[in-house]
Design a protein around this motif. Structure first.
Motif, short mmCIF file in Angstrom:
data_model
loop_
_atom_site.label_atom_id
_atom_site.label_comp_id
_atom_site.label_asym_id
_atom_site.label_seq_id
_atom_site.Cartn_x
_atom_site.Cartn_y
_atom_site.Cartn_z
N VAL A 123 103.67 35.22 -50.36
CA VAL A 123 102.51 34.99 -50.93
C VAL A 123 101.89 36.78 -50.76
CG1 VAL A 123 100.60 34.54 -52.45
CG2 VAL A 123 102.61 32.86 -51.79
N ASN A 128 95.01 32.73 -48.91
CA ASN A 128 96.09 32.91 -49.27
C ASN A 128 97.18 31.67 -49.36
OD1 ASN A 128 99.39 34.08 -48.00
ND2 ASN A 128 98.46 35.03 -49.11
N ASP A 146 105.78 32.18 -48.40
CA ASP A 146 104.64 32.15 -47.38
C ASP A 146 103.40 32.18 -47.62
OD1 ASP A 146 104.60 35.65 -45.70
OD2 ASP A 146 103.73 33.94 -45.22
N SER A 147 102.43 31.27 -47.77
CA SER A 147 101.11 31.59 -48.33
C SER A 147 100.29 31.88 -46.60
CB SER A 147 100.72 30.77 -49.11
OG SER A 147 101.14 30.97 -50.53
N ILE A 148 100.77 31.49 -45.56
CA ILE A 148 100.50 31.60 -44.36
C ILE A 148 99.11 32.52 -44.15
CG2 ILE A 148 100.45 31.50 -41.76
CD1 ILE A 148 103.31 30.91 -42.27
N PHE A 149 99.10 33.96 -43.94
CA PHE A 149 98.29 35.26 -44.49
C PHE A 149 98.39 36.43 -45.35
CE2 PHE A 149 97.36 33.83 -40.09
CZ PHE A 149 98.38 34.39 -39.05
N GLY A 150 97.34 36.67 -46.09
CA GLY A 150 97.88 37.62 -46.87
C GLY A 150 96.90 38.83 -46.54
N VAL A 174 101.31 39.41 -49.69
CA VAL A 174 101.93 39.76 -48.35
C VAL A 174 102.55 38.61 -47.68
CG1 VAL A 174 101.17 41.22 -46.56
CG2 VAL A 174 99.42 41.26 -48.39
N PRO A 175 103.86 40.02 -46.79
CA PRO A 175 104.67 38.86 -45.87
C PRO A 175 103.27 38.76 -44.31
CG PRO A 175 106.40 41.36 -46.47
CD PRO A 175 104.50 41.11 -46.97
N SER A 176 103.65 37.22 -44.03
CA SER A 176 102.77 36.94 -43.11
C SER A 176 102.61 37.52 -41.77
CB SER A 176 102.64 35.09 -43.17
OG SER A 176 102.05 34.61 -43.94
K LIG Z 1 101.61 35.60 -47.18
#
Ligand SMILES: [K+]
Ligand SMILES: NC(=O)C1=CN([C@@H]2O[C@H](COP(=O)(O)OP(=O)(O)OC[C@H]3O[C@@H](n4cnc5c(N)ncnc54)[C@H](O)[C@@H]3O)[C@@H](O)[C@H]2O)[C@H](O)CC1
Length: 223
Positions: free
Chosen positions: A164, A61, A132-136, A166-168
């Motif tokens: 990105v 992600n 927002d690329s923290i977790f997917g 999925v919202p983290s």
């Molecule tokens: K994300």
């Protein structure tokens, strides 16, 4: 609308795409990151002087965030990539490949660390646009630091937030949220809608499905 899928089905489709059909994973990441950049370019006609901050985790992600930042650098914006963790924690070859490219680019400011420093907090607070690329789809269990504080900082900011995939903090399969979750203005999800994204509009905003070139044949045996 195509039938939504679970994260497990997504991983199996990705695996088929790679091992059966030969589509290298870094091509999937490139198309995902391009889709994110394209979404921002079309949403904000004038990007010049907009401050864009990609807040990235150490999984793929985060890798999507690296690629999107590289594509956006071509539009004359001020881009900061924040990696919540150390480059040595990057889990996949394709994420490391893309980190290696952006760290050589003077047009992208890079900050990384395992805690939310004042510098990181101020970049997030001053951003006009946050990726927002923290977790997917890889989120598991309770949200540890510095991710929990990063999610709080994103939710406190006045920026336009694009999630990105999925919202983290959002469970891609059930739509339940973990103890913290990014409240996004919009979500761009890859290949197909995830089953959880039919719920939780408060966190996802409008959801855009981005095709990333995985051959439909990769779905056989999965769907
Ligand atoms: K994300
Ligand atoms: N599937 C596809 O076709 C594509 C997927 N892409 C992107 O890849 C992510 C999924 O990547 P993955 O590495 O499996 O997981 P994540 O990056 O979502 O998260 C794992 C990352 O986060 C850490 N982590 C997980 N849970 C927690 C937690 N509770 N607290 C703290 N840290 C946590 C974990 O250690 C990892 O570092 C998918 O969403 C897409 O965005 C491709 O790029 C495009 C094709």
């Amino acid at each position: 609308m195509k039938k939504p899928i679970t994260s497990d089905q997504m991983y199996r489709i990705e695996e088929n795409g790679h091992s059966v059909l030969g589509m290298r994973r870094f091509l999937m990441m490139e198309n995902a990151g391009h889709g994110v950049a394209d979404f921002i370019v079309h949403k904000f006609k004038r990007l010049k002087n907009k401050r864009i901050v990609a807040v990235c985790g150490t999984g793929n992600n985060g890798g999507d965030g690296f690629v999107a930042s590289r594509h956006l650098a071509g539009h004359g914006t001020k881009i900061t990539v924040i990696l919540l963790g150390s480059p040595s924690d990057l889990r996949s070859e394709e994420a490391r490949l893309n980190w290696g490219i952006i760290e050589k680019m003077n047009s992208i400011e890079i900050i990384f660390g395992k805690e939310l420093t004042d510098e990181i907090k101020s970049r997030i607070a001053k951003a006009n646009i946050i990726l927002d690329s923290i977790f997917g789809t890889g989120i598991k269990g309770g949200i540890r630091e510095p991710y929990a504080s990063a999610i709080d900082a994103i939710n406190k900011s006045k920026a336009y937030v694009l999630a990105v995939d999925v919202p983290s903090g959002f469970d891609p399969n059930t739509g339940q949220i973990h103890e913290k979750c990014v409240r996004a203005d919009a979500t761009i999800t890859f290949h197909r809608l995830k089953t959880g994204l039919t719920k939780g509009k408060k966190y996802t905003g409008p959801v855009h499905v981005e095709w990333i070139g995985i051959p439909p044949e990769a779905e056989s045996g999965v769907l």
